[in-house]
Design an enzyme around this catalytic site. Sequence first.
Site, mmCIF file in Angstrom:
data_model
loop_
_atom_site.group_PDB
_atom_site.id
_atom_site.type_symbol
_atom_site.label_atom_id
_atom_site.label_comp_id
_atom_site.label_asym_id
_atom_site.label_seq_id
_atom_site.Cartn_x
_atom_site.Cartn_y
_atom_site.Cartn_z
ATOM 1 N N ASP A 156 2.955 -2.145 0.343
ATOM 2 C CA ASP A 156 1.699 -1.901 1.093
ATOM 3 C C ASP A 156 1.459 -0.585 1.559
ATOM 4 O OD1 ASP A 156 1.408 -4.765 0.577
ATOM 5 O OD2 ASP A 156 2.534 -5.163 2.399
ATOM 6 N N LYS A 157 0.482 -0.206 1.870
ATOM 7 C CA LYS A 157 0.053 1.120 2.202
ATOM 8 C C LYS A 157 0.944 1.443 3.461
ATOM 9 C CE LYS A 157 -3.834 3.743 4.214
ATOM 10 N NZ LYS A 157 -5.227 3.788 4.757
#
Length: 247
Positions: free
Chosen positions: A110-111
């Site tokens: 995930d970012k």
Amino acid sequence: MGIVKQTMRLDKLLAHSGYGTRSEIKLLVKRGGVQVNGKKAKDSGQQVNPEQDEVLVDGEKVVYREFVYLMLHKPPGYVSATEDTRDPTVLDLIGGEYSHFDLFPVGRLDKDTEGLLLLTNDGKLAHELLSPKKHVPKTYFARVSGGPVGAEDAEAFREGVRLDDGYVTLPAQLNILEPGGAGTEARIELTIMEGKFHQVKRMFEAVDKKVVYLKRISMGSLSLDHTLALGAYRELTEEELTGLRPE
């Protein structure tokens, strides 16, 4: 790394080795800057064998590699993609010396998630590591609020929890480092055998907890090199690469 047995076009070999575009290499050959086995190359399309033929560019020996494998310590704020219109990608962290290899991330983080991310151009190995049938273990360190995290949570994860979309996860191993509670965050390590979207976060949501920090520390036999700073990367060692390959 990588064994090349077949022949290939000279311009493809040189382009893949970072000596420019096909058109630039054509000009390089035309001006006499390329030698194959001691003779000036006259045609950028001639066939060469990277394992057997000696290719020189302006006197410098060309060392051809088909595949590259990089371990990246992914920082938050970068998306695990080759391109994105809104956010910087993990490839933006990689130096230009690898630009001709067409690298891609193996799986995604995930970012806002940190940690181990493998970058390569070896599609076969990537498929082996990502195939749902292979059940390659991935271990994460997390800080969790809403605790304490206890034996009931470990048992729930071991049996598999039902996510918000109804999917029941495969058995996962929860190692409680600090249970947390009373306003303090729990610290845990969780090993999962699959890679559903936001899976670790959603698993803790299923037991009424919230992941506030997440870092992947291993994937299969590959563990994050803790000497790598956030955003830093290095090539895998032969030992690390051998450990990743299917038997």
